[in-house]
Write a protein that holds these residues in place. Structure first.
Motif, short mmCIF file in Angstrom:
data_model
loop_
_atom_site.label_atom_id
_atom_site.label_comp_id
_atom_site.label_asym_id
_atom_site.label_seq_id
_atom_site.Cartn_x
_atom_site.Cartn_y
_atom_site.Cartn_z
N GLU A 84 -7.40 1.96 -5.61
CA GLU A 84 -8.47 2.71 -5.17
C GLU A 84 -9.91 2.33 -5.95
OE1 GLU A 84 -6.89 6.56 -7.06
OE2 GLU A 84 -7.87 5.80 -8.92
N THR A 119 -13.05 9.37 -4.53
CA THR A 119 -12.04 8.43 -4.76
C THR A 119 -11.88 7.89 -3.31
OG1 THR A 119 -11.32 9.07 -6.59
CG2 THR A 119 -9.86 7.65 -5.54
N LYS A 121 -9.46 5.31 -0.87
CA LYS A 121 -8.29 4.87 -0.62
C LYS A 121 -7.78 4.61 0.60
CE LYS A 121 -5.91 7.29 -4.50
NZ LYS A 121 -4.91 8.33 -5.03
N CYS A 123 -5.47 4.48 3.62
CA CYS A 123 -4.27 5.76 3.97
C CYS A 123 -3.88 5.29 5.63
CB CYS A 123 -4.96 7.13 4.11
SG CYS A 123 -6.49 7.38 4.84
#
Length: 124
Positions: A84, A119, A121, A123
């Motif tokens: 992340e 954040t 990330k 996915c």
């Protein structure tokens, strides 16, 4: 289809489906100089592909391997993929910009305006 997810306060704030690569851009708070990073979403995490800065100044000296091209100092950081990327936000500086698929948006367009941190990330 993989994509990029943004979380604010632990909750999903935005899902950018199909985003496999993106650029984070910001302006240095003291020097007012543009800084950009190109990232890829990979199965191993977020991979930093290239960094570039438009000039030099307080805490933003490019590394020795950087090359000046089109007005930017460019280099390839050698860091492993990250699970992340955490972005801190301040009302005292310009907001982060996230560019993907030919479109740039401020973090405030993607997450609540007062969300700190945000954040990023990969996915599904």
């Amino acid at each position: 289809m993989p994509g990029l997810c943004l979380y604010a306060g632990g909750a999903l704030a935005a899902k950018l489906a199909g985003v496999a690569a993106f650029t984070l851009a910001w302006t240095h708070s003291i020097e007012k100089i543009p800084w950009e990073e190109d990232w890829r979403v990979t199965p191993a995490g977020l991979q930093l592909v290239q960094a570039r800065v438009k000039g030099m100044g307080a805490g933003m000296e490019p590394p020795p391997e950087a090359r000046l091209q089109d007005g930017y100092w460019r280099w390839t950081p050698h860091v492993p993929p990250l699970p992340e990327v955490v972005l801190r936000r301040s009302g005292f500086t310009a907001d982060w910009r996230l560019c993907a698929d030919g479109r740039c948006r401020t973090m405030g367009e993607l997450a609540p305006g007062d969300a700190d941190p945000v954040t990023l990330k990969g996915c599904e």
